[in-house]
Design an enzyme around this catalytic site. Sequence first.
Site, PDB file in Angstrom:
ATOM      1  N   GLU A  50       0.875  -1.422   0.274  1.00  0.00           N
ATOM      2  CA  GLU A  50       0.015  -0.454   0.152  1.00  0.00           C
ATOM      3  C   GLU A  50       0.539   0.647   0.200  1.00  0.00           C
ATOM      4  O   GLU A  50       0.897   2.375   0.977  1.00  0.00           O
ATOM      5  CB  GLU A  50      -1.461   0.065   0.777  1.00  0.00           C
ATOM      6  CG  GLU A  50      -2.100  -1.047   1.422  1.00  0.00           C
ATOM      7  CD  GLU A  50      -3.209  -1.351   2.340  1.00  0.00           C
ATOM      8  OE1 GLU A  50      -3.366  -0.050   3.193  1.00  0.00           O
ATOM      9  OE2 GLU A  50      -4.207  -1.632   1.697  1.00  0.00           O
ATOM     10  N   GLU A 103      -6.004  -8.143  -0.807  1.00  0.00           N
ATOM     11  CA  GLU A 103      -6.155  -8.218   0.496  1.00  0.00           C
ATOM     12  C   GLU A 103      -8.098  -8.173   1.019  1.00  0.00           C
ATOM     13  O   GLU A 103      -8.255  -7.058  -0.010  1.00  0.00           O
ATOM     14  CB  GLU A 103      -5.782  -6.646   1.950  1.00  0.00           C
ATOM     15  CG  GLU A 103      -4.474  -7.083   1.482  1.00  0.00           C
ATOM     16  CD  GLU A 103      -3.857  -6.473   2.631  1.00  0.00           C
ATOM     17  OE1 GLU A 103      -4.439  -5.494   2.813  1.00  0.00           O
ATOM     18  OE2 GLU A 103      -2.617  -5.823   2.349  1.00  0.00           O
TER      19      GLU A 103
HETATM   20  C1  GAL Z   1      -4.403  -3.125   5.049  1.00  0.00           C
HETATM   21  C2  GAL Z   1      -2.989  -3.183   5.246  1.00  0.00           C
HETATM   22  C3  GAL Z   1      -3.137  -4.455   5.841  1.00  0.00           C
HETATM   23  C4  GAL Z   1      -3.899  -4.402   6.800  1.00  0.00           C
HETATM   24  C5  GAL Z   1      -4.695  -4.013   6.547  1.00  0.00           C
HETATM   25  C6  GAL Z   1      -5.625  -4.690   8.192  1.00  0.00           C
HETATM   26  O1  GAL Z   1      -4.853  -1.991   4.313  1.00  0.00           O
HETATM   27  O2  GAL Z   1      -2.437  -3.586   3.475  1.00  0.00           O
HETATM   28  O3  GAL Z   1      -1.362  -4.450   6.157  1.00  0.00           O
HETATM   29  O4  GAL Z   1      -2.841  -3.319   8.363  1.00  0.00           O
HETATM   30  O5  GAL Z   1      -5.527  -2.868   5.788  1.00  0.00           O
HETATM   31  O6  GAL Z   1      -7.570  -3.872   7.456  1.00  0.00           O
END
Ligand code: GAL
Length: 674
Positions: free
Chosen positions: A153, A311
């Site tokens: 990110e 994710e």
């Molecule tokens: C994302 C991030 C992850 C984790 C996740 C939690 O933005 O890439 O590492 O922190 O959020 O929701």
Amino acid sequence: MSHHSRFSPRSVLFGGDYSPEQWPESVWREDLLLMREAGVNIVTLGVFSWGLLEVDDDRWDWDWFDRIIDLLSNEGISIDLATPTASPPIWLHREHPEILPVDRRGIRYHQGGRLQWCPSHPVWQRYARRIAERLGERYGAHPAVTMWHVSNELGGGNRRCYCTASTSAFRVWLENRYEHIDAVNSAWGTAFWGHRYRRFDDVTAPLDSESAQNPSLLLDFDRFSSDALLGQFRLERDALRDAGVTTPITTNLMVSPSGSVADYASWTDDLDVVAIDHYTIAEDPRRERELAFVASRTRGLDPSRPWLVMEHSTSAVNWQRRNAPKSPGEMIRNSLQHIAHGSDGALFFQWRASASGAEQFHSAMVPHAGRDSRQWREVVELGRRLAQLDELTGSLVERSEVAILVDDVSLWAWHAGQKPLHDHPIHEDARLWFDVLSARGFGPDVVPPSSDLAGRSLIVVPSLYLVTDTTAAAIEAAVRSGSTVVIGPLSGIVDADSRIRVGGYPGAFRDMLGVVGEELVPLLDGEQLLLSSGAQMADISARLRTTTADVVEVHRGGDLDGLPAITRRAVGAGAAWHISGLVGAGFDDLVDRITGDAGLARRLPTSDDIEAVRRVSADDSWLFLINHGTTDAVVPADGTDLISGECADGRFALSAGDVAVIRERVEKRATRPV
Ligand code: GAL
């Protein structure tokens, strides 16, 4: 695209961020058994492991990493190997605090948190390149490492840095863009307040001031900051390639409906696969629509390739006001929604819920409660369903006749400096159009303004504040050759330099629309704009007069009484509509008139609760049907559901909350208004 290697998985990817370093090795063995049980086929490894790999400056501990890579590999699980630059080691910050980013007040951030570095700092760049190179040399040829994940990110913690290294880099960036300082003065209109620059060295990053800043400077600094983050991606990607990596390389983008931290439309050529992270907001009662909008935007970044949801969450996150868990079945619907919209996988943050650390209350595939839990059973069920879908990897979402133009640079321009109304959510207009056109079964594409407009019957230009000359010309050309276009409020007001296109709003489209906007009219709290049809507009309108347009609706009441609110003009073989405010209640008839004008035919059996999306390949097509509602439905469809194995012969019974993926009968494919 760097085209070293195409992203073309043979199976739908299923897995998530895996942090074995948080657990003793006895847990690793359990992890592998559980991964097998769920059907996990890929994990993202090493995202936050730098401090445990490079334990001190150029001192390495690879043993544990070698071991877990071999264990995963022996289990047949692929690895998406991350460069761990999202979280530098403590020793690096101690030795080189100058790499920490500086905020707009000129205050340097501290060690702690993540993304604590300035992408323009040469010392940072040296260390980042080295860790990427070492990883590439060591694991680039490992057969289990099937893709690479640069950092995490980018910009999610260091979106803009105002340090001296950034300022120097900004000057170089400006010199490349403008060549001469006079061109900067002219683009930014520095005659205002007499802020004329004599040389590039006079320019500083837009550090805080109590009064307003120059909007063109702010916008260019945002562009520069986006390019600086892209530069970080390129630096690490090139280090990996130089070390011999030949598999696809990507990074996880944060495509957000409220504006992204970088101009991802200018990043996609560098990515071997577009990948995003997406988290639904528990408090949003129609969060599945927000997901659909983001997924559509993502595929619109490069409609020629499948993408990947890198994710999302199995259930609650830990960073919202109230972190409610997902409802039973919701995670499965979310995953399949992403796949419906063109993702070739469903990956999660994260595999096993952490016991300690900043994210100890974040859900995961393996929850704190372990295997005997609803979450785990749903994960296993999702894995079972995804395994039925391998045949559709590589297919694309069917191109729509409808394009909605959305642009983050335009959004940044709107947010840079003072504006007629400060709380106007500039992408909201796009979301409203996305919803009404989706609900009518037109499956709109959400695309950047630079995308190919050929063959679009309807082009919606909602609140596209900044419009370049090229975009304005492309839209007008499309209209002349037969498209219907809708220009929403606040569109086309400024040019690429954020300079007002004078002569009447919306300057970029004034002649095409045949209207002149004399004043923008934001509503005050509690004010409503009523139209002659009884419909309402929200947020803003304009004092308009027509030159060559036909008036479709006028305002009723208030200062604008009797003045045009909605207009239409025949242009070449097409038509150009203008709506001077945000569409509100009572707009159904108008939307029907516009889509009728564009000659659109319903292509998908969508309804309020049923989402329908079609993916197509050269020979096949698959109709995703997702029932977001609480009542069972019968949906028109023909073919076989890959998930349940049931046949649909004209009608398919879809239970509340359920999802079907119908491989459609080929003979019914041709053109299919429903
Ligand atoms: C994302 C991030 C992850 C984790 C996740 C939690 O933005 O890439 O590492 O922190 O959020 O929701």
